[in-house]
Structure formats: C-alpha cells, structure tokens
Write a protein that holds these residues in place. Structure first.
Motif, short mmCIF file in Angstrom:
data_model
loop_
_atom_site.label_atom_id
_atom_site.label_comp_id
_atom_site.label_asym_id
_atom_site.label_seq_id
_atom_site.Cartn_x
_atom_site.Cartn_y
_atom_site.Cartn_z
N ALA A 69 0.82 -1.22 0.00
CA ALA A 69 0.00 0.00 0.00
C ALA A 69 0.85 1.26 0.00
O ALA A 69 0.55 2.22 -0.72
CB ALA A 69 -0.95 -0.02 1.20
N LYS A 70 1.91 1.28 0.80
CA LYS A 70 2.71 2.51 0.88
C LYS A 70 3.55 2.75 -0.37
O LYS A 70 4.08 3.85 -0.56
CB LYS A 70 3.59 2.49 2.13
N GLU A 130 -7.24 3.09 -0.64
CA GLU A 130 -6.26 3.27 -1.72
C GLU A 130 -6.91 3.49 -3.09
O GLU A 130 -6.41 4.27 -3.90
CB GLU A 130 -5.30 2.07 -1.78
#
Length: 353
Positions: free
Chosen positions: A176-177, A224
């Motif tokens: 995700a990051k 996201e």
C-alpha cells in the motif's frame, strides 16, 4: 539491416545448475528446428554443460567457444565463462552453484548491453543462494533495471494474456505505501509503450486491478482505490491513454473480463501471478518490459524437487525464446517505421482497405 532469423543471437544465462534450468535449455534446443530460428549462446562452461547433457542422455550437440566471435550459426554454442570445475548435485541449495549462476548472468548481461547478443533468455535462479557482497539484488529484474536504460516492469505473457505488476518482489504488508501517483503513472506509461513497440498494438487498452477486496467497496474496505488509484487512472485517461479501473481482481478474472484488454496491471505479485499461471497452462513467459534491451525467462523457478529426474517441462522456456525473437522483430519494425514517416502513412493507408 534486417537480420535473418537464424542469425538472431539468443544469449542464455544458465541459472542454478542444481535446478531444472540446464535441463529445459537442452531440451529446447534438441529440436534442430530451433536452430533455424536463432543462434543460441549458453553462458557457462562447455564441460559443465556436457556433464548435464550426459546425465539426461540429451541429444543436443554442443559447440564450445572462448569468445563470442567464435560462435557458429546452426550450433548450440557454449561460451566458457569459467574454467574451473565444481560439483553439481541436482535438487540441492548450494551457494557455490549460486555464485556460478551469477557469473553466467552478469557475463550475459554485459554482452547484451554491448550489443554482442541480440536478446537474453534467463534460466531460473535461487534468490537465496545468489546473494553476496558483489550481488545484492532480489533477482534478475532488479539487476537489469540497474544495468540497462529504462524502467523495468515485470510483464507475464502468454499469447494475448499480458499481466504486469505495479509492485513485484516486496512484502505484502508494504504494498500500500508503494502505491503512488508517480509509480502508477510510470508503470502505465511503460506498459503502453511496450504494447505499441514490442507487441505491435497501436491503441492498447489497459486494465488496472484494485488493491483491496471488491476494489475497496467505495472506501469501506480500504482507501487506496478512492484516494490514489481512481484519480491517477482518470488523470492518465484524460491525457489519451486507454486505461480503465480499478477493477476487483476476483471478478475480473472469474468473469473473463481480462479478455477485453491488451494488458492488465496488478497491484502486487500474487494478485497477478496466481491467475496468470492458472490461465497460461505452463506456457507463460516473464518479459522484462521497459528496457532498451530484450530479456525473457520461463515463468517457473528452479524446481529442485524434480531436478535431475528428467521430468521438467521445457515449454515455458521454449516460449521464452519464441517471445524474445518476436519482440526483437517487432521492436526493429517499430524503430524502422518511426525513422521513416512515409512508412507510417503507408500503414495508415493499408488499414483503410
């Protein structure tokens, strides 16, 4: 100058010699018709490959050389990258064997970089036993990205099914990051370019998969999609690229939606690789898109459990050779047309009729 097919030089890094790589290489080129398509050069040692050949009772005939200018068209050339001998114990994880896998890979990459071979096909390595002070890369792709011009993207290919990865060899809890507008834009641009120049698709359609279950369900199961993927995809679409999504990954493959697109961009490794390997029936190829040189590999690993048993299926490696040759021709044609505006107009006129 357009090369004749048999004069296309296919460099082969031998991979982990305790795995199935050397077996699938030899099985591929036992068929003499393959030597009408290209001239293979295995980066290894002729005595080492002769040992493997005898262990499988392979009919492949080897031609040892010490320099690339000694290669012979119509032969399976083996370039002596090392001279010393070492033990090969099929099915075992061995740091010494890993060291020679990297010697082969580094030498073949150098030859590719210098234009001494036309394309590179890599046999599988063990990502654990290749690590050293001199080689600190997770695998082939990361090293190629450093050594060659461009931005590497892992693109799995089987006929019209093409699955690329936004992120590849990173832990799932870090995916995700890594999803940024910059990364997404770069990867979509790379896929678009490779579909045009390497696969001859003039107006490619690209699908992007969501990160979360049900593509976030409007933000209920993760943010996201709403905060990063959707706005970035819209921005890229508004600039003229036919990119769509994010789609829920399970329904996308389960309902055969993937057949409507020229490529699919998965957000992480297993999201893309599991459906790809299920659908590709053992004939999938890993293509490193986005670089100024051509590299392919089979879509499997070292398979220690069957190494040395003469059981390995060589179809994926053979398809990797085919794809490398096809991309070589497509890229040459694209570059030739790009240099000659008249050819572009001729192709446009042909499409009218």
């Amino acid at each position: 100058m357009i090369k004749k097919a048999e004069n296309i030089i296919v460099g082969i890094s031998i991979g982990d010699l305790n795995g199935i790589g050397s077996e699938v290489v030899l099985k591929t080129f036992e068929d003499s018709r393959m030597l009408e398509l290209c001239t293979p050069v295995i980066f290894a040692n002729v005595k080492t490959i002769s040992f493997v050949r005898k262990s499988f009772e392979s009919t492949a005939m080897l031609h040892g050389i010490d320099r690339l200018d000694q290669m012979v068209v119509g032969k399976i050339n083996v370039l002596n990258v090392w001279r010393e001998g070492f033990d090969i114990n099929f099915g075992t994880n061995d740091e010494t064997v890993g060291k020679y896998a990297i010697k082969s890979f580094v030498a073949s990459t150098k030859a590719l970089k210098e234009g001494l071979i036309d394309v590179l096909v890599t046999a599988p390595i063990n990502k654990y036993n290749i690590q050293s002070e001199e080689f600190k890369f997770p695998g082939h792709t990361d090293y190629l990205d450093k050594e060659l011009e461009g931005n590497a993207l892992m693109l799995m290919v089987q006929d019209d099914l093409r699955v690329g990865l936004l992120t590849d060899h990173i832990p799932v809890n870090e995916v995700a990051k890594h999803l940024t507008e910059s990364l997404i834009t770069q990867k979509i641009d790379t896929i678009k370019k490779t579909l045009i120049q390497d696969f001859s698709i003039n107006k490619p359609k690209i699908a992007v998969l969501g990160l979360n279950p049900h593509a976030g369900d409007g933000g209920v199961i993760g943010k996201e999609e709403e905060e990063i993927l959707k706005p970035t995809i819209k921005k890229i679409f508004d600039k003229g690229t036919l990119v769509f999504g994010p789609f829920p990954a399970d329904g996308f493959f389960g309902s055969n939606q993937y057949e409507k697109y020229d490529a699919i961009l998965a957000t992480y490794h297993d999201q893309g690789l599991i459906p790809f390997k299920t659908l590709s029936f053992g004939k999938g190829v890993n293509y490193t898109a986005g670089l100024n040189k051509i590299r392919t590999s089979p879509d499997h690993g070292t398979a220690y459990e069957i190494a040395g048993k003469n059981m390995a299926d060589f179809n994926s490696f053979k398809e990797a050779v085919y794809l490398a040759i096809d991309v070589f021709h497509s890229r040459n044609q694209y570059e030739s047309i790009s240099r000659n505006p008249m050819k572009i107009r001729e192709k446009q006129e042909e499409k009218k009729y």
